[in-house]
Design a protein around this motif. Structure first.
Motif, PDB file in Angstrom:
ATOM      1  N   PRO A 591       0.432  -8.138  -2.752  1.00 57.82           N
ATOM      2  CA  PRO A 591      -0.408  -7.645  -3.857  1.00 57.82           C
ATOM      3  C   PRO A 591       0.395  -7.276  -5.089  1.00 57.82           C
ATOM      4  CG  PRO A 591      -0.080  -5.916  -2.253  1.00 57.82           C
ATOM      5  CD  PRO A 591       0.565  -7.142  -1.673  1.00 57.82           C
ATOM      6  N   ASP A 592      -0.205  -7.491  -6.255  1.00 63.67           N
ATOM      7  CA  ASP A 592       0.330  -6.935  -7.497  1.00 63.67           C
ATOM      8  C   ASP A 592       0.045  -5.445  -7.583  1.00 63.67           C
ATOM      9  OD1 ASP A 592       1.331  -9.344  -8.400  1.00 63.67           O
ATOM     10  OD2 ASP A 592      -0.359  -9.777  -9.724  1.00 63.67           O
ATOM     11  N   SER A 593      -1.146  -5.026  -7.093  1.00 66.69           N
ATOM     12  CA  SER A 593      -1.526  -3.624  -7.291  1.00 66.69           C
ATOM     13  C   SER A 593      -2.254  -3.001  -6.122  1.00 66.69           C
ATOM     14  CB  SER A 593      -2.430  -3.501  -8.526  1.00 66.69           C
ATOM     15  OG  SER A 593      -3.677  -4.148  -8.304  1.00 66.69           O
ATOM     16  N   ALA A 594      -3.036  -3.754  -5.365  1.00 62.89           N
ATOM     17  CA  ALA A 594      -4.006  -3.172  -4.450  1.00 62.89           C
ATOM     18  C   ALA A 594      -3.418  -2.930  -3.071  1.00 62.89           C
ATOM     19  CB  ALA A 594      -5.233  -4.082  -4.340  1.00 62.89           C
ATOM     20  N   PRO A 598      -6.235  -7.867   1.072  1.00 61.59           N
ATOM     21  CA  PRO A 598      -6.564  -8.375   2.410  1.00 61.59           C
ATOM     22  C   PRO A 598      -5.547  -9.341   2.993  1.00 61.59           C
ATOM     23  CG  PRO A 598      -7.939  -9.416   0.740  1.00 61.59           C
ATOM     24  CD  PRO A 598      -7.210  -8.313   0.056  1.00 61.59           C
ATOM     25  N   ALA A 599      -4.804 -10.054   2.133  1.00 57.49           N
ATOM     26  CA  ALA A 599      -3.892 -11.074   2.658  1.00 57.49           C
ATOM     27  C   ALA A 599      -2.470 -10.556   2.822  1.00 57.49           C
ATOM     28  CB  ALA A 599      -3.887 -12.282   1.722  1.00 57.49           C
ATOM     29  N   ARG A 600      -2.304  -9.260   2.749  1.00 62.49           N
ATOM     30  CA  ARG A 600      -0.970  -8.666   2.690  1.00 62.49           C
ATOM     31  C   ARG A 600      -0.103  -9.049   3.877  1.00 62.49           C
ATOM     32  NH1 ARG A 600       0.097  -2.321   1.276  1.00 62.49           N
ATOM     33  NH2 ARG A 600       2.367  -2.339   1.429  1.00 62.49           N
ATOM     34  N   SER A 601       1.100  -9.529   3.562  1.00 61.79           N
ATOM     35  CA  SER A 601       2.063  -9.919   4.588  1.00 61.79           C
ATOM     36  C   SER A 601       2.886  -8.707   5.023  1.00 61.79           C
ATOM     37  CB  SER A 601       2.999 -11.004   4.031  1.00 61.79           C
ATOM     38  OG  SER A 601       4.098 -11.198   4.879  1.00 61.79           O
ATOM     39  N   LYS A 602       3.409  -8.754   6.243  1.00 59.12           N
ATOM     40  CA  LYS A 602       4.226  -7.653   6.759  1.00 59.12           C
ATOM     41  C   LYS A 602       5.525  -7.499   5.961  1.00 59.12           C
ATOM     42  CE  LYS A 602       2.472  -7.974  11.509  1.00 59.12           C
ATOM     43  NZ  LYS A 602       2.817  -8.229  12.924  1.00 59.12           N
ATOM     44  N   THR A 603       5.966  -8.575   5.283  1.00 59.33           N
ATOM     45  CA  THR A 603       7.231  -8.516   4.553  1.00 59.33           C
ATOM     46  C   THR A 603       7.053  -8.127   3.087  1.00 59.33           C
ATOM     47  OG1 THR A 603       7.098 -10.873   3.990  1.00 59.33           O
ATOM     48  CG2 THR A 603       8.226 -10.279   6.049  1.00 59.33           C
ATOM     49  N   CYS A 604       5.838  -7.765   2.702  1.00 55.52           N
ATOM     50  CA  CYS A 604       5.579  -7.520   1.283  1.00 55.52           C
ATOM     51  C   CYS A 604       6.200  -6.238   0.748  1.00 55.52           C
ATOM     52  CB  CYS A 604       4.071  -7.472   1.021  1.00 55.52           C
ATOM     53  SG  CYS A 604       3.265  -9.081   1.098  1.00 55.52           S
ATOM     54  N   GLY A 605       6.264  -5.200   1.540  1.00 54.22           N
ATOM     55  CA  GLY A 605       6.675  -3.918   1.009  1.00 54.22           C
ATOM     56  C   GLY A 605       5.576  -3.315   0.163  1.00 54.22           C
ATOM     57  N   SER A 606       5.955  -2.500  -0.805  1.00 52.13           N
ATOM     58  CA  SER A 606       4.966  -1.863  -1.672  1.00 52.13           C
ATOM     59  C   SER A 606       4.338  -2.891  -2.593  1.00 52.13           C
ATOM     60  CB  SER A 606       5.631  -0.780  -2.529  1.00 52.13           C
ATOM     61  OG  SER A 606       6.229   0.209  -1.723  1.00 52.13           O
ATOM     62  N   PRO A 607       3.080  -2.654  -3.033  1.00 55.66           N
ATOM     63  CA  PRO A 607       2.539  -3.491  -4.105  1.00 55.66           C
ATOM     64  C   PRO A 607       3.507  -3.519  -5.283  1.00 55.66           C
ATOM     65  CG  PRO A 607       0.819  -2.105  -3.209  1.00 55.66           C
ATOM     66  CD  PRO A 607       2.100  -1.641  -2.573  1.00 55.66           C
ATOM     67  N   ARG A 608       3.545  -4.616  -5.979  1.00 56.15           N
ATOM     68  CA  ARG A 608       4.556  -4.798  -7.028  1.00 56.15           C
ATOM     69  C   ARG A 608       4.540  -3.665  -8.054  1.00 56.15           C
ATOM     70  NH1 ARG A 608       2.509 -10.058  -6.010  1.00 56.15           N
ATOM     71  NH2 ARG A 608       4.110 -11.430  -5.128  1.00 56.15           N
ATOM     72  N   ILE A 609       3.361  -3.278  -8.503  1.00 53.25           N
ATOM     73  CA  ILE A 609       3.310  -2.265  -9.545  1.00 53.25           C
ATOM     74  C   ILE A 609       3.763  -0.909  -9.026  1.00 53.25           C
ATOM     75  CG2 ILE A 609       0.899  -1.547  -9.224  1.00 53.25           C
ATOM     76  CD1 ILE A 609       2.833  -2.067 -12.549  1.00 53.25           C
ATOM     77  N   GLU A 610       3.550  -0.638  -7.748  1.00 48.01           N
ATOM     78  CA  GLU A 610       4.010   0.630  -7.183  1.00 48.01           C
ATOM     79  C   GLU A 610       5.532   0.675  -7.150  1.00 48.01           C
ATOM     80  OE1 GLU A 610       2.128   3.173  -6.647  1.00 48.01           O
ATOM     81  OE2 GLU A 610       0.320   2.030  -7.162  1.00 48.01           O
ATOM     82  N   GLU A 611       6.161  -0.448  -6.824  1.00 47.99           N
ATOM     83  CA  GLU A 611       7.621  -0.503  -6.831  1.00 47.99           C
ATOM     84  C   GLU A 611       8.147  -0.315  -8.249  1.00 47.99           C
ATOM     85  OE1 GLU A 611      11.580  -0.871  -5.739  1.00 47.99           O
ATOM     86  OE2 GLU A 611       9.813  -0.549  -4.484  1.00 47.99           O
ATOM     87  N   TRP A 612       7.493  -0.965  -9.217  1.00 50.38           N
ATOM     88  CA  TRP A 612       7.921  -0.791 -10.609  1.00 50.38           C
ATOM     89  C   TRP A 612       7.744   0.664 -11.041  1.00 50.38           C
ATOM     90  CZ3 TRP A 612       5.246   1.008 -14.844  1.00 50.38           C
ATOM     91  CH2 TRP A 612       5.915   0.914 -16.069  1.00 50.38           C
ATOM     92  N   LYS A 613       6.619   1.275 -10.721  1.00 46.51           N
ATOM     93  CA  LYS A 613       6.373   2.658 -11.136  1.00 46.51           C
ATOM     94  C   LYS A 613       7.372   3.625 -10.501  1.00 46.51           C
ATOM     95  CE  LYS A 613       1.871   3.017 -10.320  1.00 46.51           C
ATOM     96  NZ  LYS A 613       0.507   3.623 -10.314  1.00 46.51           N
ATOM     97  N   LYS A 614       7.795   3.330  -9.290  1.00 43.05           N
ATOM     98  CA  LYS A 614       8.781   4.204  -8.637  1.00 43.05           C
ATOM     99  C   LYS A 614      10.050   4.274  -9.473  1.00 43.05           C
ATOM    100  CE  LYS A 614      11.023   2.662  -5.064  1.00 43.05           C
ATOM    101  NZ  LYS A 614      11.337   2.156  -3.682  1.00 43.05           N
ATOM    102  N   GLU A 615      10.542   3.138  -9.932  1.00 42.08           N
ATOM    103  CA  GLU A 615      11.752   3.149 -10.755  1.00 42.08           C
ATOM    104  C   GLU A 615      11.465   3.715 -12.143  1.00 42.08           C
ATOM    105  OE1 GLU A 615      14.847  -0.026  -8.934  1.00 42.08           O
ATOM    106  OE2 GLU A 615      14.160  -0.320 -10.986  1.00 42.08           O
TER     107      GLU A 615
END
Length: 833
Positions: A591-594, A598-615
């Motif tokens: 996911p970019d944000s959500a 529903p299709a989230r893979s086990k290797t995805c980690g955090s949604p992209r925007i959450e990872e960006w916001k963390k930094e």
């Protein structure tokens, strides 16, 4: 040594504002066009329509046939042209996975012809009789190396020995060359340099010279003995491609595709004796992209096809400098002199134009369509037949036309509004931080057609306030950009333009086969030096230029792949050092944000925007936001209607919600007053647009752009890159960003610091396609593991039907090569197609 640098324009030569007056991109209906970067196209001579992406043309020994190879994404072909009237008299079609590529040759007696088969690992062979070709059994190239490992030879350039007994082949993707004994089809292969492209023979066919397009050398092969041997390598310019032998075969001319030069090699000594510059003006950055050569019939002039500048450079070999320029159509790829004329193939003809129908192709069927139906292949190549009887006076007129078309004579001061975007590198600006957001594959009309601001077509709008509320609100509230174009047709080119302001000949030649299942590697987003479009592959990209200047940057998803642990890793060590390894690469299962994606893979980690916001939160705490951030948000690409994957609306909403949160975070931070956020798509692909198939989404978000105005200035990807460069203190990387109009008209000197509050889309972010979704079966067969390995025509039709209903009819992409034609001519043109 450098000899005879051509200076066609002696004054200020960087056209920073020229494109703004070009109106819109595409064919103009009068035999001219404007490319997405803003260059005007006014081809000289008589124009004839060819196939999809003509890349080469050769003349038969008796001078009665011109053989053309069309190696585009759709149906590839060989075409026989009668030079007497420039008419196509025969077309041999090769639908995927059948293929042809650049290599073409005739036997010395003209009774046989040969064409390289690209990813099919063959050389096509033909009998020649009565001005026509009859295909015979192909020559099969090795598919395994001596150790038994599978290899992809991908034959490119070819040459027949003077005795007609052997064929020398440049094996593009195997870094090898093969000598074929034609009598029995036996082969002998030797290693050469990286990505060999073309072959020239000398010393009565005993020596072969092979250009290594992926590097900067020409390999010298001794083929006179029992087996071919590499004797030496001659260092030339960057990414050499075409090569031609001079009279007597004691001199070779080599086109250096990314250093804008011709290297002159003395055959007996195997040394470069002269280097001829193709720079169109003093201190011009690279971008001419020479990709074809031919000697005049008297041997006194060298004709060079400059693919980047849409011209033929006429080089006076005695003086060692350019005598003048001849205007062509878009992207010339081959030049053949004959009887006082030049025959020039133009890969992109007059461009695209609108693709909103009505007209061909006809998409009313839901069955899989021909690949000749989307932005990557809708443009038709052309042949220019150019008389040379006008002498020096005509050449001077043509030169002035090319200079005006490409803005080589314009001043270097952009039209500025206020004092935000520097007029020149090094001037002060209140913008200290730039965030560059790149998304995937939407047109302007798909998302902003119903905006009620700007030049939109509401009937083509697929994603409205329910699925793209943030993009649409930002477009209304800040600046509405309705005349912005992707400089590429597809992602493979688009990413090169996005970060390097060019797509070089290697990528332009290779992506169509990669996209159409013809066995070519993906020529973008990796560390292969062949794809780096600049004189120095180690300094070709934005991040490398920033690193050279000591400007801080952070990368979120650009040019990365997942390693075994799922971490994002870039091949380039400079980029990798500045990469957030927790920000996921292109993967439509992530996911970019959500968080409920529903299709989230086990290797995805955090949604992209959450990872960006963390930094970003940490940068707020420490007060050290990098000067430049690159953020990739890919999910507006969608998975079509593939069962089990998010619906197109859910994908776009996921993507939009991420963008909204990014702008929200920045605008509520201390960095807001000194930040500009640039948003665009890497390309427009095949979404419908009523202006041009290249027109795409663009946003500039800053306190200095919060005006609510409509800015209809002609901009492109190169304009956005140029604006970023000016803000960060970088000089242009190529002629294209040097030429492009900076986005100065989007800014005002009076900032509005009001923050932006993100709006969560009302579309269900958990909605998934079912087996009953429109065209779900077609979507299920699409390869979505990498960008655009799909049939874009049916993919976009599935998206349309998902949004508009299973029985709705998507407007047909339309391409009018010479603009609008009367109804009574339409049938004739379709017959010609």
């Amino acid at each position: 040594m450098l000899a005879g640098t051509a200076v066609l324009v002696t004054g200020a030569a960087v056209a920073l504002a020229a494109a703004g007056g070009q109106g819109t991109a595409g064919p103009k209906g009068d035999g001219t066009a404007v490319t997405p970067v803003g260059y005007k196209v006014t081809p000289a001579g008589h124009q004839v329509q060819l196939g999809n992406l003509p890349l080469n043309a050769v003349l038969s020994p008796d001078r009665s046939m011109l053989l053309v190879s069309n190696a585009g994404q759709g149906t590839q072909s060989l075409q026989v042209v009668d030079p007497a009237d420039s008419e196509v008299v025969q077309t041999l079609s090769y639908p995927s996975p059948q293929a042809v590529f650049t290599g073409l040759a005739f036997s010395p007696d003209g009774k046989r012809a040969y064409a390289s088969g690209g990813g099919r690992e063959i050389i096509h062979t033909y009998d020649v009789s009565g001005g026509r070709l009859t295909e015979t059994a192909p020559v099969k190239l090795p598919t395994k190396n001596p150790d038994g490992k599978a290899v992809n030879m991908y034959p490119a350039g070819i040459a027949v020995t003077p005795d007609g007994k052997r064929l020398v082949v440049a094996d593009r993707l195997a870094d090898a060359a093969t000598v074929v004994t034609l009598a029995d089809g036996s082969t002998q292969t030797v290693a050469v340099g990286h990505a060999p492209y073309a072959v020239a023979l000398a010393e009565n066919g005993r020596t072969a010279f092979v250009t290594n397009q992926g590097g900067d050398t020409v390999s010298v092969l001794d083929i006179g003995g029992d087996k071919p041997e590499v004797r030496s390598a001659v260092k030339v310019g960057t990414h050499p491609n075409a090569v031609v032998a001079g009279p007597g075969q004691d001199t070779l001319y080599v086109a250096d595709g990314d250093s804008d030069e011709v290297s002159v090699i003395d055959v007996p000594t195997r040394k470069v004796t002269r280097t001829l510059s193709l720079a169109p003006y003093r201190n011009a950055p690279v971008g001419s992209n020479p990709d074809a050569l031919a000697l005049s019939e008297d041997g006194r002039q060298l004709y060079v096809a400059n693919a980047g500048n849409n011209d033929i450079a006429v080089i006076d070999l005695k003086r060692g400098r350019t005598a003048g320029l001849i205007p062509t159509a878009w992207y010339p790829t081959a030049v053949v002199p004959l009887d006082g004329k030049l025959y020039v193939t133009n890969a992109k003809g007059l461009g695209a134009g609108p693709n909103n129908g009505p007209g061909h192709p006809d998409p009313t069927s839901t069955a899989p369509q021909s690949p000749d139906q989307y932005s990557g292949s809708m443009m038709k190549g052309t042949l220019s037949a150019i008389p040379l009887d006008g002498g020096d006076r005509q050449l001077r007129r043509w030169t002035r036309t090319v200079v005006a078309n490409n803005g080589f004579d314009e001043g270097n001061s952009p039209r500025a509004v206020g004092a935000v975007v520097p007029r020149r590198v090094g001037e002060r600006t209140p913008i200290k931080h730039v965030i560059y957001v790149v998304k995937e594959n939407r047109t302007y009309d798909q998302e902003f057609g119903s905006l009620k601001k700007g030049n939109g077509d509401a009937s083509l709008n697929l994603f409205g306030d329910e699925s793209a509320p943030n993009a649409r609100a930002l477009q209304r509230r800040f600046v509405t950009l309705d005349n912005f174009y992707a400089d590429a047709e597809v992602s493979a080119q688009g990413w090169n333009w996005t970060v390097a302001a060019n797509s070089n000949p290697y990528s332009e030649q290779g992506w169509p086969a990669n996209y159409s299942g013809r066995n070519h590697s993906y020529p973008s987003e990796n560390g292969d030096p062949a794809i780096a479009p600049n004189r120095d592959p180690d300094h070709a990209y934005l991040w490398q230029r920033l690193d050279d200047k000591g400007v801080s940057f952070r990368n979120y998803g650009f040019y990365v792949n997942a390693d075994a642990s799922g971490q994002a890793v870039a091949e380039d060590p400079v980029l990798n050092a500045g990469t957030d390894h927790g920000f996921g690469p292109y993967n439509l299962s992530c996911p970019d944000s959500a968080g409920t994606f529903p299709a989230r893979s086990k290797t995805c980690g955090s949604p992209r925007i959450e990872e960006w916001k963390k930094e970003f939160t940490q940068y707020e705490k420490d007060g050290n936001l990098p000067a430049f951030e690159m953020v990739r948000l890919p999910n507006d690409h969608t998975s079509g209607t593939r069962a089990g994957m998010p619906t197109p609306q859910a994908y776009v909403a996921d993507n939009d919600w991420a963008l909204g949160q990014l702008v929200d975070a920045v605008s509520h931070s201390p960095f807001w007053k000194s930040t500009a956020i640039f948003v665009t798509e890497d390309d427009a692909q095949n979404g419908p647009d009523h202006v041009d198939a290249h027109r795409t989404i663009s946003q500039v978000i800053s306190p200095y752009t919060q005006t609510g105005r409509v800015d209809s200035t002609f901009y492109s990807t190169a304009s956005m890159v140029r604006t970023i460069e000016l803000l960060l203190g970088l000089r242009p990387m190529t002629q294209f960003d040097a030429y492009a109009t900076p986005m100065v008209n989007s800014f005002t000197a009076r900032p509005d610091d009001t923050p932006y509050d993100a709006v969560k889309p009302t579309t269900d972010l958990t909605a998934v396609n079912t087996v009953n979704s429109p065209m779900a079966g077609v979507s299920a067969r699409q390869d979505l593991t990498k960008e655009d390995q799909i049939d874009e025509r049916t993919f976009n039709e599935a998206i349309w039907k998902s949004v508009r209903g299973a029985k709705s009819v998507m407007p047909a992409p339309r391409h009018d090569l010479y603009g609008a034609v009367p109804d009574d001519q339409a049938a004739e043109l379709e017959d010609d197609d």
